[in-house]
Design a protein around this motif. Sequence first.
Motif, PDB file in Angstrom:
ATOM      1  N   PRO A 128      -8.891  -4.531  -0.582  1.00 11.24           N
ATOM      2  CA  PRO A 128      -9.028  -5.796   0.161  1.00 11.24           C
ATOM      3  C   PRO A 128      -7.690  -6.523   0.307  1.00 11.24           C
ATOM      4  O   PRO A 128      -7.497  -7.624  -0.211  1.00 11.24           O
ATOM      5  CB  PRO A 128     -10.009  -6.586  -0.715  1.00 11.24           C
ATOM      6  CG  PRO A 128      -9.768  -6.075  -2.101  1.00 11.24           C
ATOM      7  CD  PRO A 128      -9.431  -4.617  -1.956  1.00 11.24           C
ATOM      8  N   LEU A 129      -6.776  -5.904   1.029  1.00 15.50           N
ATOM      9  CA  LEU A 129      -5.458  -6.499   1.244  1.00 15.50           C
ATOM     10  C   LEU A 129      -5.468  -7.332   2.525  1.00 15.50           C
ATOM     11  O   LEU A 129      -6.213  -7.034   3.461  1.00 15.50           O
ATOM     12  CB  LEU A 129      -4.396  -5.403   1.374  1.00 15.50           C
ATOM     13  CG  LEU A 129      -4.191  -4.485   0.163  1.00 15.50           C
ATOM     14  CD1 LEU A 129      -3.205  -3.383   0.514  1.00 15.50           C
ATOM     15  CD2 LEU A 129      -3.706  -5.285  -1.036  1.00 15.50           C
ATOM     16  N   PRO A 130      -4.642  -8.346   2.605  1.00 13.14           N
ATOM     17  CA  PRO A 130      -4.551  -9.121   3.849  1.00 13.14           C
ATOM     18  C   PRO A 130      -4.203  -8.223   5.028  1.00 13.14           C
ATOM     19  O   PRO A 130      -3.276  -7.422   4.962  1.00 13.14           O
ATOM     20  CB  PRO A 130      -3.412 -10.119   3.556  1.00 13.14           C
ATOM     21  CG  PRO A 130      -3.356 -10.229   2.073  1.00 13.14           C
ATOM     22  CD  PRO A 130      -3.760  -8.888   1.547  1.00 13.14           C
ATOM     23  N   GLY A 131      -4.980  -8.319   6.101  1.00 14.36           N
ATOM     24  CA  GLY A 131      -4.708  -7.563   7.309  1.00 14.36           C
ATOM     25  C   GLY A 131      -5.176  -6.119   7.293  1.00 14.36           C
ATOM     26  O   GLY A 131      -4.889  -5.368   8.226  1.00 14.36           O
ATOM     27  N   ILE A 132      -5.921  -5.706   6.277  1.00 13.96           N
ATOM     28  CA  ILE A 132      -6.316  -4.300   6.140  1.00 13.96           C
ATOM     29  C   ILE A 132      -7.175  -3.816   7.311  1.00 13.96           C
ATOM     30  O   ILE A 132      -7.212  -2.622   7.610  1.00 13.96           O
ATOM     31  CB  ILE A 132      -7.067  -4.083   4.802  1.00 13.96           C
ATOM     32  CG1 ILE A 132      -7.274  -2.585   4.494  1.00 13.96           C
ATOM     33  CG2 ILE A 132      -8.412  -4.790   4.811  1.00 13.96           C
ATOM     34  CD1 ILE A 132      -6.080  -1.874   4.021  1.00 13.96           C
ATOM     35  N   ASP A 133      -7.870  -4.751   7.998  1.00 10.94           N
ATOM     36  CA  ASP A 133      -8.758  -4.353   9.095  1.00 10.94           C
ATOM     37  C   ASP A 133      -8.117  -4.490  10.478  1.00 10.94           C
ATOM     38  O   ASP A 133      -8.815  -4.417  11.498  1.00 10.94           O
ATOM     39  CB  ASP A 133     -10.052  -5.184   9.039  1.00 10.94           C
ATOM     40  CG  ASP A 133     -10.860  -4.885   7.796  1.00 10.94           C
ATOM     41  OD1 ASP A 133     -10.923  -3.693   7.417  1.00 10.94           O
ATOM     42  OD2 ASP A 133     -11.416  -5.822   7.193  1.00 10.94           O
ATOM     43  N   LEU A 134      -6.808  -4.639  10.532  1.00  7.43           N
ATOM     44  CA  LEU A 134      -6.126  -4.720  11.823  1.00  7.43           C
ATOM     45  C   LEU A 134      -6.276  -3.412  12.600  1.00  7.43           C
ATOM     46  O   LEU A 134      -6.320  -2.329  12.003  1.00  7.43           O
ATOM     47  CB  LEU A 134      -4.634  -5.003  11.613  1.00  7.43           C
ATOM     48  CG  LEU A 134      -4.239  -6.415  11.190  1.00  7.43           C
ATOM     49  CD1 LEU A 134      -2.757  -6.453  10.831  1.00  7.43           C
ATOM     50  CD2 LEU A 134      -4.534  -7.405  12.319  1.00  7.43           C
ATOM     51  N   PRO A 135      -6.343  -3.481  13.919  1.00  5.84           N
ATOM     52  CA  PRO A 135      -6.334  -2.250  14.721  1.00  5.84           C
ATOM     53  C   PRO A 135      -5.065  -1.455  14.444  1.00  5.84           C
ATOM     54  O   PRO A 135      -3.985  -2.018  14.283  1.00  5.84           O
ATOM     55  CB  PRO A 135      -6.345  -2.767  16.167  1.00  5.84           C
ATOM     56  CG  PRO A 135      -6.874  -4.167  16.082  1.00  5.84           C
ATOM     57  CD  PRO A 135      -6.429  -4.700  14.752  1.00  5.84           C
ATOM     58  N   ILE A 137      -4.863   0.715  11.804  1.00  2.99           N
ATOM     59  CA  ILE A 137      -4.856   1.126  10.399  1.00  2.99           C
ATOM     60  C   ILE A 137      -6.043   2.060  10.181  1.00  2.99           C
ATOM     61  O   ILE A 137      -7.194   1.661  10.345  1.00  2.99           O
ATOM     62  CB  ILE A 137      -4.934  -0.089   9.450  1.00  2.99           C
ATOM     63  CG1 ILE A 137      -3.747  -1.026   9.699  1.00  2.99           C
ATOM     64  CG2 ILE A 137      -4.965   0.369   7.996  1.00  2.99           C
ATOM     65  CD1 ILE A 137      -3.762  -2.286   8.860  1.00  2.99           C
ATOM     66  N   PHE A 138      -5.758   3.316   9.804  1.00  4.80           N
ATOM     67  CA  PHE A 138      -6.787   4.348   9.745  1.00  4.80           C
ATOM     68  C   PHE A 138      -6.804   5.050   8.388  1.00  4.80           C
ATOM     69  O   PHE A 138      -5.774   5.185   7.730  1.00  4.80           O
ATOM     70  CB  PHE A 138      -6.543   5.422  10.812  1.00  4.80           C
ATOM     71  CG  PHE A 138      -6.539   4.906  12.224  1.00  4.80           C
ATOM     72  CD1 PHE A 138      -7.705   4.830  12.953  1.00  4.80           C
ATOM     73  CD2 PHE A 138      -5.343   4.515  12.824  1.00  4.80           C
ATOM     74  CE1 PHE A 138      -7.696   4.368  14.272  1.00  4.80           C
ATOM     75  CE2 PHE A 138      -5.324   4.056  14.137  1.00  4.80           C
ATOM     76  CZ  PHE A 138      -6.501   3.976  14.856  1.00  4.80           C
ATOM     77  N   ILE A 149      -7.535   8.629  15.520  1.00  8.03           N
ATOM     78  CA  ILE A 149      -6.084   8.619  15.303  1.00  8.03           C
ATOM     79  C   ILE A 149      -5.362   9.321  16.445  1.00  8.03           C
ATOM     80  O   ILE A 149      -4.351   8.835  16.967  1.00  8.03           O
ATOM     81  CB  ILE A 149      -5.732   9.285  13.950  1.00  8.03           C
ATOM     82  CG1 ILE A 149      -6.327   8.477  12.793  1.00  8.03           C
ATOM     83  CG2 ILE A 149      -4.219   9.398  13.790  1.00  8.03           C
ATOM     84  CD1 ILE A 149      -6.267   9.191  11.457  1.00  8.03           C
ATOM     85  N   ARG A 150      -5.898  10.466  16.867  1.00  7.69           N
ATOM     86  CA  ARG A 150      -5.298  11.191  17.994  1.00  7.69           C
ATOM     87  C   ARG A 150      -5.275  10.320  19.259  1.00  7.69           C
ATOM     88  O   ARG A 150      -4.275  10.276  19.987  1.00  7.69           O
ATOM     89  CB  ARG A 150      -6.082  12.485  18.262  1.00  7.69           C
ATOM     90  CG  ARG A 150      -5.821  13.591  17.264  1.00  7.69           C
ATOM     91  CD  ARG A 150      -6.806  14.740  17.455  1.00  7.69           C
ATOM     92  NE  ARG A 150      -6.723  15.308  18.794  1.00  7.69           N
ATOM     93  CZ  ARG A 150      -5.966  16.338  19.133  1.00  7.69           C
ATOM     94  NH1 ARG A 150      -5.202  16.920  18.219  1.00  7.69           N
ATOM     95  NH2 ARG A 150      -5.967  16.817  20.367  1.00  7.69           N
TER      96      ARG A 150
END
Length: 560
Positions: A128-135, A137-138, A149-150
């Motif tokens: 649960p890091l800040p920004g972990i759910d940003l587009p 990040i895979f 990812i491709r």
Amino acid sequence: MEKMTTNKKRLLIVGGVAGGASCAARSRRLSETAEIIIFERGQFVSFANCGLPYYVGDVITDEQKLVVANADLFKQRFNIDVRLENEVLEIDREKAVITVKNRKTGEIYPENYDALVLAPGAASIRPPLPGIDLPGIFAVRTIPDSRRIREWISTREVKRAVVVGGGFIGLEMTENLVHRGISVTLLQNQTQVMAPLDPEMATPIHDLLVSHGVTLGLGDGVVGFEANADGSINVITQSGATHATDLVILAIGVRPETTLAKAAGLEIGERGGIRVNAQMQTSDEKIWAVGDVVEVQDFVTKEWTFIPLAGPANRQGRIAAEAIFGRNTQFRGVQGTSVCGIFGLTIATTGANEKTLKRLGWNYDKVYLHPGHHVGYYPNAKPINMKLLFSPGDGRVLGAQAVGEAGVEKRIDVIAMAIQLGATVYDLEEAELCYAPQFGAAKDPVNIAGMIAAKDLREDAPLVHWEDLPKLDGMLLDVREAYEFAAGHVETAVNIPLSELRQRMVELPTDQDIWVYCQVGQRGYYATRALRLNNFRAANLSGGFKTYQAGKFKLNQYLV
């Protein structure tokens, strides 16, 4: 002739891939009459998740090559009902009933069981890091993950990537992203990549990554992510560094998917996996568990451990099936036998590493060696950096690690079987292995490892190690040629080349320990034997100057 089993048992399996799929197939081979149903919440019942990084890297270009078996094949070949995108929501142990949700239609329905096998696998760790759910990040766990990812790489024309984590997936993803022309930064919270290796054995990997243009940040964990106005991401680390990137791959590790098991009140072990016995049976006599969701015992140390590997998962699936249908087979435990390739380098390991043995307070010894993967006179012999761990009492083999360009996994496979059989270094000494000039040597690297260890135990050529050097109260003798000594040596060493040693023994102290080293250990061994036969107190530095350099000078080279 074996009689056909007429058991009408109703077997339900939660999850496919390695453990669940192998359990289902083996169960059918044991019973023609059992009803077998696999519930898989994803779109694929059996796929090669070990191949996903290579699909991202365009080494594997056809997604269908990753599908090991589909639902139609299970039905046609095994008469097994596979229900894709059907998620098991709940287990009622008292009634022996599961509740299932069809994710396509929304229907919720019950299914009763005589035997239930849990194989839901493990989920990628997403802290649960800040920004972990940003587009952008895979994680890399499923075929849809790699597909996304491709697509991201293609549509965003990705030029920069940050890989978080230096284990199997992290290294493989790093290689494959570089293969696609992407500049990669690899960040690792620990002070080395490939945690199953001991630190000094990881040194060649660190050097290789950097030589291929990878920016390596060891000992510098990620603390958060920030979005930039242009759609890129800032990766912020503990040191305060900021890495701007177009793509983030989270390869921090996995944790067992135990939600169902916990809700059902099944016993969970200290490492977070479902606790099972040797027949893969849980704390409920009607429920088994296999694969990445379970805790099992380490074959060498007998500790409970969590090692998510495909080979053990397949074996566990078969053993659960045999237990369910009345056979008395048992899982032996895991050795962590594994291999990884990165930029042409092969990394393999089996059994306990030195870090584990130290933590447990075990009495152990070790040898280092750097043999060629085949005889030197045949073209293109490649060195293998090897480390063997063994018991100083009886010589029992405890573990091994190897890193090199060729022949690495072959040697570790031999030693893995030796560990299974409780073999000793004396057995390795005598092992009869294949030999032709292009494949090995009359004395294979496995033989040589056993010989070095056995000579240490017999005190023919006692060993000392690079980290012991500060304890030396005597002479450190470098027996390499003068030009080798001039190119680099241990600071306190005296140089007498092996070719001059017999003529110059009068220069050596008879009342002190003499620790001998050469480049990789062989000349040091010859010198040690000559000195001991002339009544000097000599010992050989295991692995020579090459191992000393890897351990002493390079361990902290890439620390942030």
